[in-house]
Design a protein around this motif. Structure first.
Motif, short mmCIF file in Angstrom:
data_model
loop_
_atom_site.label_atom_id
_atom_site.label_comp_id
_atom_site.label_asym_id
_atom_site.label_seq_id
_atom_site.Cartn_x
_atom_site.Cartn_y
_atom_site.Cartn_z
N ILE A 5 41.37 -8.17 19.48
CA ILE A 5 41.58 -7.59 20.80
C ILE A 5 42.20 -8.64 21.71
O ILE A 5 42.20 -9.83 21.40
CB ILE A 5 40.26 -7.09 21.42
CG1 ILE A 5 39.29 -8.27 21.63
CG2 ILE A 5 39.60 -6.05 20.54
CD1 ILE A 5 38.07 -7.92 22.47
N ASN A 6 42.70 -8.16 22.85
CA ASN A 6 43.19 -9.08 23.87
C ASN A 6 42.16 -9.08 25.00
O ASN A 6 41.04 -9.47 24.79
CB ASN A 6 44.59 -8.65 24.33
CG ASN A 6 45.59 -8.77 23.19
OD1 ASN A 6 45.79 -9.86 22.67
ND2 ASN A 6 46.18 -7.67 22.76
N LEU C 190 45.01 -12.23 7.65
CA LEU C 190 43.98 -13.15 8.15
C LEU C 190 42.63 -12.44 8.12
O LEU C 190 42.56 -11.22 8.15
CB LEU C 190 44.30 -13.64 9.56
CG LEU C 190 44.48 -12.64 10.69
CD1 LEU C 190 43.16 -12.16 11.25
CD2 LEU C 190 45.30 -13.28 11.80
N LEU C 192 38.56 -12.30 9.67
CA LEU C 192 37.61 -12.67 10.71
C LEU C 192 36.21 -12.84 10.14
O LEU C 192 35.32 -13.33 10.81
CB LEU C 192 37.58 -11.60 11.81
CG LEU C 192 38.73 -11.63 12.81
CD1 LEU C 192 40.02 -11.16 12.17
CD2 LEU C 192 38.43 -10.81 14.03
N SER C 204 31.90 -14.69 0.32
CA SER C 204 32.97 -15.47 -0.30
C SER C 204 33.17 -16.82 0.38
O SER C 204 33.63 -17.76 -0.24
CB SER C 204 34.26 -14.67 -0.29
OG SER C 204 34.57 -14.22 1.01
N LEU C 207 32.19 -18.60 7.90
CA LEU C 207 33.08 -18.88 9.03
C LEU C 207 32.23 -19.09 10.27
O LEU C 207 31.24 -18.40 10.47
CB LEU C 207 33.99 -17.68 9.28
CG LEU C 207 35.29 -17.57 8.49
CD1 LEU C 207 36.03 -16.30 8.88
CD2 LEU C 207 36.16 -18.80 8.73
N GLY C 208 32.63 -20.02 11.11
CA GLY C 208 31.96 -20.22 12.39
C GLY C 208 32.23 -19.06 13.33
O GLY C 208 33.15 -18.26 13.11
N GLU C 209 31.41 -18.99 14.35
CA GLU C 209 31.50 -17.98 15.43
C GLU C 209 32.93 -17.68 15.85
O GLU C 209 33.28 -16.56 16.18
CB GLU C 209 30.78 -18.53 16.67
CG GLU C 209 29.38 -18.03 16.89
CD GLU C 209 29.34 -16.52 16.97
OE1 GLU C 209 29.88 -15.97 17.95
OE2 GLU C 209 28.79 -15.88 16.05
N ASN C 210 33.72 -18.74 15.87
CA ASN C 210 35.02 -18.64 16.54
C ASN C 210 36.17 -18.91 15.58
O ASN C 210 37.30 -19.12 16.00
CB ASN C 210 35.02 -19.68 17.68
CG ASN C 210 36.04 -19.33 18.73
OD1 ASN C 210 36.25 -18.16 19.00
ND2 ASN C 210 36.70 -20.35 19.27
N GLU C 211 35.87 -18.87 14.26
CA GLU C 211 36.89 -19.28 13.29
C GLU C 211 37.51 -18.10 12.55
O GLU C 211 36.86 -17.08 12.32
CB GLU C 211 36.26 -20.21 12.25
CG GLU C 211 36.04 -21.62 12.76
CD GLU C 211 35.36 -22.48 11.71
OE1 GLU C 211 35.49 -23.69 11.79
OE2 GLU C 211 34.69 -21.92 10.80
N GLU C 213 40.12 -17.25 9.07
CA GLU C 213 40.85 -17.72 7.89
C GLU C 213 42.26 -17.13 7.96
O GLU C 213 42.44 -15.92 7.88
CB GLU C 213 40.16 -17.27 6.59
CG GLU C 213 38.92 -18.06 6.23
CD GLU C 213 39.22 -19.41 5.58
OE1 GLU C 213 40.39 -19.67 5.21
OE2 GLU C 213 38.28 -20.20 5.45
N ARG C 226 42.17 -22.86 8.46
CA ARG C 226 41.15 -22.27 9.31
C ARG C 226 41.58 -22.53 10.75
O ARG C 226 41.87 -23.68 11.12
CB ARG C 226 39.81 -22.95 9.02
CG ARG C 226 38.64 -22.12 9.40
CD ARG C 226 37.38 -22.62 8.71
NE ARG C 226 37.18 -21.96 7.43
CZ ARG C 226 35.99 -21.91 6.82
NH1 ARG C 226 34.93 -22.47 7.35
NH2 ARG C 226 35.86 -21.28 5.68
N TRP C 229 39.79 -18.57 16.91
CA TRP C 229 40.12 -17.23 17.35
C TRP C 229 41.14 -17.28 18.49
O TRP C 229 41.10 -18.19 19.34
CB TRP C 229 38.87 -16.49 17.85
CG TRP C 229 39.22 -15.11 18.32
CD1 TRP C 229 39.29 -13.98 17.56
CD2 TRP C 229 39.55 -14.71 19.66
NE1 TRP C 229 39.66 -12.91 18.34
CE2 TRP C 229 39.83 -13.33 19.63
CE3 TRP C 229 39.66 -15.39 20.88
CZ2 TRP C 229 40.20 -12.61 20.78
CZ3 TRP C 229 40.03 -14.67 22.01
CH2 TRP C 229 40.29 -13.30 21.95
N PRO C 231 43.69 -14.32 21.03
CA PRO C 231 43.86 -12.89 21.30
C PRO C 231 44.71 -12.21 20.23
O PRO C 231 45.54 -12.85 19.57
CB PRO C 231 44.57 -12.89 22.66
CG PRO C 231 44.19 -14.18 23.30
CD PRO C 231 44.09 -15.16 22.17
#
Ligand SMILES: Nc1ncnc2c1ncn2[C@@H]1O[C@H](COP(=O)(O)OP(=O)(O)O)[C@@H](O)[C@H]1O
Ligand SMILES: Nc1ncnc2c1ncn2[C@@H]1O[C@H](COP(=O)(O)OP(=O)(O)O)[C@@H](O)[C@H]1O
Ligand SMILES: [Mg+2]
Ligand SMILES: [Mg+2]
Ligand SMILES: [Mg+2]
Ligand SMILES: [Mg+2]
Lengths: 333, 202, 333, 202
Positions: A5-6, C190, C192, C204, C207-211, C213, C226, C229, C231
């Motif tokens: 999302i934005n 990609l 999330l 598999s 991933l961190g809260e904000n990462e 792939e 990596r 995040w 927008p």
């Protein structure tokens, strides 16, 4: 919140824009107020079907706009019913002069806002009927409560009534058909994970490693009960039995079996549930003659499933089979 | 003592601020027994109200109430939009052409608003809704109690929703699991009445 | 692991059974070895199209079996390519006497197993062509490596070549068409969130809260990089630019834009990505004339998206528009 | 000293046990740079091998190798199925009608198996695959080294995959991110050779 999302407050608008850009031959978007309508609206001489509700349930309802299903859909904010002026504008835009049916899910917000819109439209001399869908057997019904929620039967009612409208049925007949679909359908769902509202970034609830919300709705509201995980066949039975008992469905009934993914559940798992559900239906003497499996009425990124059984009569079956030409449901065209 | 449009503007401006600053709290209350958007809904609605009030300051209490009611109805959605919207629309009908509302007239406005909510939503006291805060408070004002008493009644009414099973609104789907949680609408009603109590009559 | 499954080692079999029970008019299932074939197979006088690969990518491939697309699909275990005897049996079962095209995604396992099957079939006197799809620009290509993965272009190739086969094209023509689709298509994805294999119960990756792939495949293998995040519009650009530059797509090109959900990403978000992607395409002078948005080639319950651009020529466009009658892709019938 | 079919059955039975007990470890290695199924794949394949061996015990080394190869090919799938399957099929072709294999013949069988893998998979030593373990070990056996040396070579070859970028198989998609992880196929190859070293010739 980690989503595609934005700006959180632009989620609904941008998703609607993208949806319409991706299906320009089928639907168009009106902004401010927001509604999605058939590319060829209004269809003069045809009863118009309008539905709507909170966003976050995609493809419902905008994905069901098109020939053979809805004339317009009114998307509210995430999980928030649309407003009366929005419903009024959408209805007026698709009015073909033969009256309009509002298909409303039974939530206080939806009911009140559609009711206000209907009053405004009637003041303008437009004939409006409303059918309120309330098929969720997870909710105990009573005269003194808000009653049962509208869930999976909504999709089936929109498809079948849309075909009737396309075939030229009049407003009274379509209203009666819609009522009869609602009377003949029952649903129940469960969640394996909460959903996260992209407008607030908050998960709707938290579940343990091994916990399931049983009797879930589609707005992230908690279910009736929290139960431990069980194999898919058992969970399917825990959804199917209350459905079958409630109507009740009887041996020999012909039914449509609808397995609905709540958003994040892979088709792989939905198919495993379908298998178990059809077997159970057969064991109860029900003849599954029509099926729908997929994510049609979702709850954002919630993992889970709902099951809907609809007892089919011949006209429902015929209208179910009729062509439908929408972004999310398509055959015969 | 009477409430001119300026005092009532204070009320509404305060409400806008309160719903904004309690947005997360109201959402959290709603998440426990509903869909987690009550704070966002009211904040969105009252933000639009403020915008419209700034663009076209109303000249009478009635036009203020009508503007608030219409704006809430057309921007909130959900259950609370039509309910709070009708509250203000009905209140506006009682206010008529008057330039200021004395305490008794204000109480009649609020009472009409309450009736409007109940006509639409069909909830009774004890159903675990905003009615549980609004009804005792407005009854007190009708009986000429002062604002402090009314807000006290609202708070008590809200707290009394905690042990209830809900019979109306989204919380009714939860059955017994609604027990132990305050109703978000009753909570927002308290905030609204607190702001009215804080507005200065002239 | 909290999923709608029964025994982990029965997941694929039960899902296939459910899938075929839900679409009995379109497809049928053969067990041991497992393959899904058209309800009306074999179609004498028509080139047969066979594909397959690991399970966990549903609806691909079994959901693409039916008139106008695949004749048979060979599902392996989760993320594991099917075996030669399985591919041989499926191919023999749908052989219509005009030769068979194997559409193979470029993974060592898929390539080797299809190659062995082709040898067995050729020994039986059946003419087999194979086209290997390798459209993933996230992977650096080189003579000395396994090359690029096959991803989204597979779905487009199966649809377009399926229509050509239905229209009576011969094996050489369909092989050439398939090769040209692969040469004209590029993809990138990609994630999330990771996916969890129901057969092993293990995610598999973590991933961190904000990462995110970036440059992910469809088997839960980690991506190229990596990244934090961003927008949706920025992330979409980070997928689109490498795609556009790689072919390269040029101003004036007519393209099909395919936004593919990896399994757990709501349609709401896919539509936001579609909006951004079509805008970017337009800014680069590309004319998007055909579109596909949905979860067609998934990675179990992975949240994420992949984008595929295919440069269309007239025959591809015509075959794209031709009727397709499969559980997962359906129009014109 | 020579390997009759009974000794070779020991080899395969041991491999089945090892892949079963290292299932999670091989999956974890594969998850780091692949798709996390290498252990499951081999365990599934060798379980089927054991089933077939019990149902129809083979009488010669060649028929044992052929059965193992065919079974792996038809039950493993993935990359490792055809590769390990071809290894045994090619080894079986060399074994011919012999009742037992002397050390030199066994080495020639293994060498033929290695060539079979390379013909199919086109990997060279240093590409970060099972070849990195198999190739030095089989070279040592060809040069008449004993089993202990061969397994030592395999282990060294496997460890040498850790710092490599992969050029073949799924790990090649990761580019530099494959560095620091041992190749799962090279690891399973070590287990396979350890079992061979543990089998008692007669
Ligand atoms: N029938 C009703 N009568 C009065 N108040 C109601 C009724 N239904 C719901 N409410 C109030 O509305 C509140 C919820 O508002 P909100 O969250 O904004 O709407 P929604 O439930 O549509 O998400 C509840 O906490 C309750 O106080
Ligand atoms: N071309 C190749 N040549 C030799 N070995 C290979 C090749 N490609 C992959 N491998 C081996 O196969 C192993 C992976 O096997 P497996 O996980 O069972 O199959 P998949 O990659 O299809 O999931 C890798 O670790 C590597 O050792
Ligand atoms: Mg709401
Ligand atoms: Mg709410
Ligand atoms: Mg694999
Ligand atoms: Mg693997």
């Amino acid at each position: 919140m980690k989503a595609l999302i934005n700006q959180p407050d632009q989620v609904v608008t941008e998703a609607l824009q993208g949806m319409v850009m991706a299906a320009p031959d089928l639907i168009q978007l009106h902004e401010n107020p927001h509604y999605v309508l058939r590319a060829d609206a209004p269809k003069t001489g045809k009863v118009a079907l309008v539905s709507g509700g909170g966003s976050g349930h995609e493809p419902m309802h905008a994905g069901f706009v098109g020939r053979g299903m809805l004339d317009a859909a009114c998307p509210g904010a995430i999980f928030t019913s649309p407003t009366p002026d929005q419903i009024q504008a959408a209805s007026a835009a698709v009015n073909g002069g033969q009256g309009i049916l509002h298909i409303v899910k039974n939530y206080t917000g939806d009911v009140l806002n559609f009711q206000m819109a209907a009053e405004l439209l009637q003041n303008d001399g437009i004939e409006i009927h409303s059918v309120v869908i309330d098929d969720d057997v997870a909710v105990k019904d009573s005269l003194y409560t808000a009653g049962r929620r509208g869930v999976g039967a909504t999709v089936l009612a929109e498809k079948i009534c849309g075909a009737a409208a396309e075939a030229g049925a009049n407003l009274n007949a379509i209203t009666a058909l819609c009522t009869s679909i609602n009377d003949s359908a029952r649903s129940m769902g469960l969640a394996l994970s909460p959903c996260t509202n992209p407008e607030t970034g908050q998960p709707s609830f938290t579940l343990g490693e091994n916990e399931i919300e049983y009797g879930i709705g589609i707005h992230g509201e908690p279910g009736r009960q929290r139960i431990p995980w069980q194999p898919a066949d058992n969970l399917t039975e825990k959804l199917m039995l209350p459905i079958i008992e409630d109507l009740p469905f009887k041996r020999g009934d012909e039914v449509l079996l609808f397995i609905n993914g709540l958003g994040a559940t892979p088709l792989l798992e939905l198919n495993i549930v379908y298998r178990a559900a059809e077997k159970l239906a057969s064991q109860h003497g029900l003849k599954v003659s029509r099926r729908l499996v997929g994510a049609y009425m979702t709850s954002l990124d919630m993992a889970g499933v709902s099951i809907t059984l609809l007892r089919l009569d011949e006209s429902m079956r015929t209208y179910w089979d009729a062509p439908v030409c929408t972004p999310a449901l398509r055959w015969g065209c | 003592m009477a409430y001119a449009v300026a005092s009532l503007m204070q009320w509404i401006t305060c409400a806008e601020e309160q719903f904004q600053s309690h947005l997360a709290e109201l959402n959290a209350l709603d998440a426990a027994i509903g869909d987690g958007d009550h704070g966002s809904n009211l904040a969105r609605g009252f933000a639009k109200v403020r915008e419209k009030l700034q663009a076209n300051p109303p000249e009478t209490p009635a036009s203020l109430f009508k503007l608030v009611g219409m704006t809430l109805i057309s921007t909130v959605g959900g259950a609370s939009g039509p309910l709070y919207g009708s509250f203000f629309l009905e209140a506006g009908k009682i206010a008529g052409e008057q330039k200021e509302l004395d305490n008794a007239t204000l109480a009649r406005c609020l009472q009409a608003g309450l009736v409007g909510i109940q006509r639409l939503g069909k909830a009774e006291a004890g159903d675990k809704t905003m009615i549980d805060a609004l009804e005792p408070a407005i009854r007190a004002l009708t009986n000429e109690a002062d604002m402090g008493v009314a807000t006290q009644k609202a708070r008590e009414g809200r707290d009394a929703t905690i042990p209830l099973i809900a019979r109306k609104g989204r919380a009714s789907y939860l059955g017994e699991r609604a027990i132990g949680h305050a109703d978000p609408g009753a909570t927002s009603a308290c905030l609204l009445l607190n702001c009215l109590a804080g507005a200065c009559p002239t």
